[in-house]
Design a protein around this motif. Structure first.
Motif, PDB file in Angstrom:
ATOM      1  N   TYR A   1       0.891  -1.333  -0.009  1.00  0.00           N
ATOM      2  CA  TYR A   1      -0.366   0.079  -0.139  1.00  0.00           C
ATOM      3  C   TYR A   1       1.255   1.614   0.225  1.00  0.00           C
ATOM      4  O   TYR A   1       0.248   2.085  -0.433  1.00  0.00           O
ATOM      5  N   PHE A   2       2.024   1.480   0.902  1.00  0.00           N
ATOM      6  CA  PHE A   2       3.080   2.327   0.409  1.00  0.00           C
ATOM      7  C   PHE A   2       4.102   2.580  -0.526  1.00  0.00           C
ATOM      8  O   PHE A   2       4.055   3.708  -0.654  1.00  0.00           O
TER       9      PHE A   2
ATOM     10  N   SER B   1       1.714  12.733   4.592  1.00  0.00           N
ATOM     11  CA  SER B   1       2.015  13.349   3.384  1.00  0.00           C
ATOM     12  C   SER B   1       3.085  13.013   3.201  1.00  0.00           C
ATOM     13  O   SER B   1       4.150  12.875   2.976  1.00  0.00           O
TER      14      SER B   1
ATOM     15  N   GLN C   1       3.488   6.422  -7.141  1.00  0.00           N
ATOM     16  CA  GLN C   1       2.438   7.558  -7.986  1.00  0.00           C
ATOM     17  C   GLN C   1       2.677   8.862  -6.815  1.00  0.00           C
ATOM     18  O   GLN C   1       2.891   9.654  -8.307  1.00  0.00           O
ATOM     19  N   THR C   2       3.521   8.902  -6.126  1.00  0.00           N
ATOM     20  CA  THR C   2       3.812  10.591  -6.172  1.00  0.00           C
ATOM     21  C   THR C   2       4.661  10.604  -7.031  1.00  0.00           C
ATOM     22  O   THR C   2       5.282  12.126  -7.677  1.00  0.00           O
TER      23      THR C   2
ATOM     24  N   GLU D   1      -1.902  10.661   9.612  1.00  0.00           N
ATOM     25  CA  GLU D   1      -1.970  10.301   8.537  1.00  0.00           C
ATOM     26  C   GLU D   1      -0.468  11.156   8.245  1.00  0.00           C
ATOM     27  O   GLU D   1      -0.114  12.100   8.475  1.00  0.00           O
TER      28      GLU D   1
ATOM     29  N   HIS E   1       1.973   4.243  -3.190  1.00  0.00           N
ATOM     30  CA  HIS E   1       1.274   5.874  -2.571  1.00  0.00           C
ATOM     31  C   HIS E   1       2.660   6.383  -3.096  1.00  0.00           C
ATOM     32  O   HIS E   1       3.011   7.630  -4.571  1.00  0.00           O
TER      33      HIS E   1
ATOM     34  N   VAL F   1       1.305  13.430  -1.982  1.00  0.00           N
ATOM     35  CA  VAL F   1      -0.206  12.024  -1.893  1.00  0.00           C
ATOM     36  C   VAL F   1      -0.531  12.645   0.174  1.00  0.00           C
ATOM     37  O   VAL F   1       0.589  11.946   0.657  1.00  0.00           O
ATOM     38  N   LYS F   2      -1.717  12.286   0.283  1.00  0.00           N
ATOM     39  CA  LYS F   2      -1.881  11.884   1.713  1.00  0.00           C
ATOM     40  C   LYS F   2      -3.038  10.811   1.799  1.00  0.00           C
ATOM     41  O   LYS F   2      -3.594  10.764   0.632  1.00  0.00           O
ATOM     42  N   ILE F   3      -2.488  10.571   3.291  1.00  0.00           N
ATOM     43  CA  ILE F   3      -3.455   9.113   2.818  1.00  0.00           C
ATOM     44  C   ILE F   3      -3.321   8.688   4.383  1.00  0.00           C
ATOM     45  O   ILE F   3      -2.189   9.625   5.239  1.00  0.00           O
ATOM     46  N   GLU F   4      -3.889   8.138   4.791  1.00  0.00           N
ATOM     47  CA  GLU F   4      -4.621   7.466   6.412  1.00  0.00           C
ATOM     48  C   GLU F   4      -4.159   6.206   6.998  1.00  0.00           C
ATOM     49  O   GLU F   4      -4.586   5.065   5.929  1.00  0.00           O
ATOM     50  N   TYR F   5      -3.989   5.555   8.065  1.00  0.00           N
ATOM     51  CA  TYR F   5      -3.095   4.271   7.865  1.00  0.00           C
ATOM     52  C   TYR F   5      -3.138   3.951   9.597  1.00  0.00           C
ATOM     53  O   TYR F   5      -2.657   5.013   9.716  1.00  0.00           O
TER      54      TYR F   5
END
Length: 426
Positions: A79-80, A112, A86-87, A110, A83, A94-98
């Motif tokens: 998952y990490f 960035s 993608q960045t 959270e 992203h 990219v902002k994600i929550e996990y």
């Protein structure tokens, strides 16, 4: 020499300023609670700051130089990395929550993720556990408030329904009583009247037999009133009056059965009698609709009969409306080929329950309407035609008052079926 001394002093001053700057920067890193990570494009940890961050998944010594796959479970590592790629591809943050398991508890972050050149990213991760906890509390409060609102709506609808049914029941019972007395009086006198008229006809025939009827004046009057027609039509008129008064008595009986003012208590009743009385009261709306009943062999069922009849009324009225809406969208030949139809059938289920099913071939319902139809004040009818209480009250009567079940099955354009199940023994 003086020049060299000056250069040395300047160099020392620069070093001291750099140390001061590093000290300040280190103090700043140590002061903030965010975790700052520099990770290569391959997923290797290059830097971690601050080293004393309380919410690090593992100590810096166990992270630095290792890859994301070596530090985290496979699913989270993939998952990490997704992203991160993608960045690096888009050059956009990219902002994600996990969440991660830290010290025997789930901690939410959270993060960035921003690109640092072509082959690394910087990740700023912040502990948002308190925010998540607050969000959960707010969601729970919102659910509690929604539940309270629904309970208030149900209470309000019950009060409106109780008052309405009380007034309606008293009105129906009063009207039925007032109509019943004069109708019984008329109906009770039709047979004696028929007998009296037959006697008078026989008397007239006797007069005619003994030549009294051949007097010119009498014969003239007989011709004037068309005595033979009277003899033929009067019994038919009396028979029509008899049929009419019988019909009125059936309607009055249906009104009394439907209202059940004398049976407000929980008692054993004939369910079929309640269905038939409801169908009788709706007969004027069912003239162009075929009604098919298929009754099973049901025992007397202990219930609140008046309330159960109200459920039948609500479902049947909705079925009639659904068929009318369907017919409005069809042409006459289509309606003639597939006329409006309501089916009612009953049976015993597992020797413990009775089931009443009411199905129509009306317009049907969408999934969204089905989900809301038992909510208080929800209606698809135009303003002034529906209150949105009928099905909500019906659900409460079946589920709460009788400990039963009320379910709806419907497909748009294919009609609807309501299935009521109530226990035989309470």
């Amino acid at each position: 020499m003086n020049s060299e001394a000056g250069d040395i002093n300047k160099h020392q001053t620069t070093e001291e300023a750099l140390k001061d700057s590093q000290t300040e920067l280190l103090a700043l890193f140590n002061a903030i609670e965010d975790v700052i990570l520099v990770v290569s494009a391959e997923g290797k940890y290059l830097k971690v700051a601050p080293s004393s961050a309380p919410s690090l998944y593992k100590p810096p010594a166990e992270i630095l130089g290792k890859t994301v796959q070596e530090v985290f479970p496979p699913a989270f590592a993939d998952y990490f990395l997704h992203h991160m790629k993608q960045t690096l591809t888009t050059k956009k943050t990219v902002k994600i929550e996990y969440s991660l398991p830290i010290s025997d508890q789930e901690v939410w972050f959270e993060a960035s993720i921003a690109a640092m050149g072509e082959d690394s990213v910087v990740i700023v991760a912040r502990d948002i556990n308190d925010r998540k906890l607050m969000e959960r509390q707010l969601r729970q409060q919102a659910q509690d408030l929604e539940q309270t609102l629904q309970e208030l709506k149900r209470t309000q609808s019950q009060m409106i329904h109780s008052e309405k049914m009380s007034s309606l029941g008293q009105l129906v019972a009063g009207i039925a009583h007032e109509i019943n007395n004069p109708v019984n009086f008329i109906h009770g006198n039709i047979n004696p009247l028929h007998e009296y008229i037959q006697n008078l006809f026989q008397l007239i025939e006797l007069y005619q037999e003994y030549d009294f009827g051949h007097h010119p004046e009498i014969q003239k009057f007989i011709n004037k009133i068309d005595l033979e027609s009277i003899k033929e039509d009067l019994p038919k008129t009396l028979n029509s009056m008899n049929v009419g008064t019988q019909r009125i008595r059936q309607i009055v009986l249906s009104l009394r059965t439907f209202s059940r003012m004398d049976e407000a208590k929980f008692k054993k009743v004939d369910i079929h009698e309640g269905i038939n009385s409801t169908l009788m009261l709706l007969k004027h709306s069912l003239q162009e609709i075929e009604v098919i009943t298929n009754y099973g062999d049901l025992p007397l069922v202990k219930c609140y009969a008046g309330e159960l009849n109200q459920v039948f009324m609500n479902i049947l009225v909705n079925a009639i409306d659904a068929i009318e809406q369907r017919n409005y969208q069809l042409k006459l030949p289509e309606i003639q080929a597939n006329p409006g139809r309501i089916q009612v059938w009953t049976k015993i289920v597992d020797s413990q329950w009775i089931e009443i099913a009411i199905a129509d071939n009306g317009i049907g319902m969408t999934e969204q309407v089905k989900k809301q139809m038992f909510n208080p004040f929800f209606t698809t009818k135009p303003v002034g035609k529906g209150t949105g209480l009928g099905m909500s009250i019906s659900y409460q009567i079946i589920s709460e008052r009788h400990g039963g079940k009320l379910q709806c099955y419907s497909t748009p354009g294919k009609g609807a079926k309501f299935v009521i199940q109530i226990p035989i023994y309470q």
